[in-house]
Design a protein around this motif. Sequence first.
Motif, short mmCIF file in Angstrom:
data_model
loop_
_atom_site.label_atom_id
_atom_site.label_comp_id
_atom_site.label_asym_id
_atom_site.label_seq_id
_atom_site.Cartn_x
_atom_site.Cartn_y
_atom_site.Cartn_z
N LEU A 1 0.83 -1.21 0.00
CA LEU A 1 0.00 0.00 0.00
C LEU A 1 0.86 1.25 0.00
O LEU A 1 1.98 1.26 0.50
CB LEU A 1 -0.91 0.01 1.23
N SER A 2 0.30 2.33 -0.53
CA SER A 2 0.99 3.62 -0.48
C SER A 2 0.96 4.13 0.97
O SER A 2 0.15 3.68 1.79
CB SER A 2 0.30 4.64 -1.38
N SER A 3 1.82 5.06 1.26
CA SER A 3 1.83 5.65 2.61
C SER A 3 0.52 6.36 2.91
O SER A 3 0.04 6.34 4.04
CB SER A 3 3.01 6.61 2.75
N LYS A 4 -0.08 6.96 1.90
CA LYS A 4 -1.38 7.62 2.07
C LYS A 4 -2.44 6.58 2.46
O LYS A 4 -3.24 6.80 3.37
CB LYS A 4 -1.77 8.35 0.78
N GLU A 5 -2.44 5.44 1.78
CA GLU A 5 -3.40 4.38 2.10
C GLU A 5 -3.17 3.84 3.50
O GLU A 5 -4.12 3.57 4.24
CB GLU A 5 -3.31 3.24 1.08
N HIS B 1 -1.86 5.49 6.05
CA HIS B 1 -2.35 6.53 6.96
C HIS B 1 -3.86 6.43 7.10
O HIS B 1 -4.39 6.38 8.21
CB HIS B 1 -1.95 7.91 6.43
N ASP B 2 -4.55 6.41 5.97
CA ASP B 2 -6.01 6.40 6.00
C ASP B 2 -6.55 5.17 6.73
O ASP B 2 -7.47 5.27 7.54
CB ASP B 2 -6.58 6.46 4.57
N ARG B 3 -5.96 4.01 6.45
CA ARG B 3 -6.41 2.78 7.12
C ARG B 3 -6.13 2.81 8.62
O ARG B 3 -6.96 2.41 9.43
CB ARG B 3 -5.75 1.55 6.51
N GLY C 1 -1.06 11.90 6.04
CA GLY C 1 -1.05 10.86 5.03
C GLY C 1 -0.58 11.36 3.68
O GLY C 1 -0.64 10.65 2.69
N ARG D 1 5.34 6.09 7.63
CA ARG D 1 4.98 4.78 7.09
C ARG D 1 5.23 3.62 8.06
O ARG D 1 4.33 2.81 8.28
CB ARG D 1 5.73 4.56 5.78
N TYR E 1 2.51 3.51 10.73
CA TYR E 1 1.24 2.98 10.24
C TYR E 1 1.32 1.46 10.05
O TYR E 1 0.38 0.74 10.40
CB TYR E 1 0.84 3.64 8.92
#
Length: 90
Positions: A10-14, A16-18, A70, A79, A82
Amino acid sequence: MAGNEDLQKLSSKELHDRAVKLAVRRGDVKFLWRLLTSIPAAEAAAGNIGESEADIKYVLPMIDDYFHAGDGAIAEVLRPFYLEYLAGRS
């Protein structure tokens, strides 16, 4: 819960969101507070020295940073944080 290999993809943004969504669903204030207090160091590590100094002095910018933790270089620095949380090791 996704396995560590799946999470690594997963991306770092994903991530974060999760992680934030999971913490909110669990009512995990400890994780959310750790995230908030980790952001100034992540800002500094990402090269945003001025932003990290401001975050240490003011709580409201930290709340704003929470919503952007994120994004971009900050997410990359956070990252491992998370990944650890989503893998259940936190």
